[in-house]
Design an enzyme around this catalytic site. Structure first.
Site, PDB file in Angstrom:
ATOM      1  N   SER A  80      65.232 -17.379 -19.099  1.00 39.88           N
ATOM      2  CA  SER A  80      64.954 -16.079 -18.494  1.00 39.88           C
ATOM      3  C   SER A  80      64.087 -15.222 -19.413  1.00 39.88           C
ATOM      4  O   SER A  80      62.917 -15.507 -19.553  1.00 39.88           O
ATOM      5  CB  SER A  80      66.196 -15.328 -18.045  1.00 39.88           C
ATOM      6  OG  SER A  80      65.810 -14.321 -17.130  1.00 39.88           O
ATOM      7  N   HIS A  85      61.673  -2.197 -25.806  1.00 38.13           N
ATOM      8  CA  HIS A  85      60.873  -0.973 -25.866  1.00 38.13           C
ATOM      9  C   HIS A  85      61.405  -0.170 -27.049  1.00 38.13           C
ATOM     10  O   HIS A  85      62.617  -0.003 -27.177  1.00 38.13           O
ATOM     11  CB  HIS A  85      60.979  -0.167 -24.569  1.00 38.13           C
ATOM     12  CG  HIS A  85      59.901   0.850 -24.454  1.00 38.13           C
ATOM     13  ND1 HIS A  85      58.668   0.557 -23.908  1.00 38.13           N
ATOM     14  CD2 HIS A  85      59.845   2.133 -24.851  1.00 38.13           C
ATOM     15  CE1 HIS A  85      57.905   1.647 -23.961  1.00 38.13           C
ATOM     16  NE2 HIS A  85      58.608   2.613 -24.534  1.00 38.13           N
ATOM     17  N   CYS A 100      70.366 -17.862 -18.896  1.00 39.21           N
ATOM     18  CA  CYS A 100      71.205 -18.747 -18.097  1.00 39.21           C
ATOM     19  C   CYS A 100      71.464 -20.027 -18.878  1.00 39.21           C
ATOM     20  O   CYS A 100      71.086 -20.150 -20.033  1.00 39.21           O
ATOM     21  CB  CYS A 100      70.517 -19.073 -16.761  1.00 39.21           C
ATOM     22  SG  CYS A 100      69.028 -20.091 -16.946  1.00 39.21           S
TER      23      CYS A 100
END
Length: 133
Positions: A80, A85, A100
């Site tokens: 994934s 930020h 996952c």
């Protein structure tokens, strides 16, 4: 990676303590953190997290913002992603980790805290896709 260049996730679902679900989503907020204006530092810590979590890196893209030199970006994984930020002027960073399969995204929390020298860490761990099974 296969001969055709396709990367496969070892399992589409994650299994923990007898439960199956899509994956774990870990959010990490770092307060009083350092080195948040350095793309090289963020790249390095993301790569370390990926390795420790047992994930497979496909691509990292990081970008500087002006005037504060904050860094934003994503590491795309076979399992994934990790996104980031930073707000260097506030010594704050927000990481979003979703994985996952057999990966262990919770292992990233301590690495982020230690490498970015955070004074305080808040995190949440959420099982995603619990109604899939």
């Amino acid at each position: 990676m296969s001969a055709t260049g396709v990367v496969e996730c070892s399992s589409s679902l994650m299994a923990r303590n007898g439960e199956s679900f899509a994956g774990l989503h870990v959010t990490v907020d770092l307060y009083g953190a350092k080195n948040l204006d350095s793309i090289q530092s963020i790249d390095g810590v993301m790569r370390e997290c990926i390795e420790a979590c047992g994930a497979t890196l496909l691509h990292i893209h990081l970008h500087h913002f002006t005037p504060n030199n904050g860094v934003t970006g994503v590491a795309v994984l076979a399992e994934s992603h990790i996104s980031v930020h930073t707000w260097p002027e506030r010594n704050f960073a927000a990481f979003d980790i979703f994985m996952c399969g057999d990966s262990k995204p919770e292992k990233a929390i301590r690495i982020l805290e230690e490498r970015l020298l955070a004074d305080k860490v808040d995190f949440n761990v959420l099982k995603r896709g619990i109604s899939l099974t």
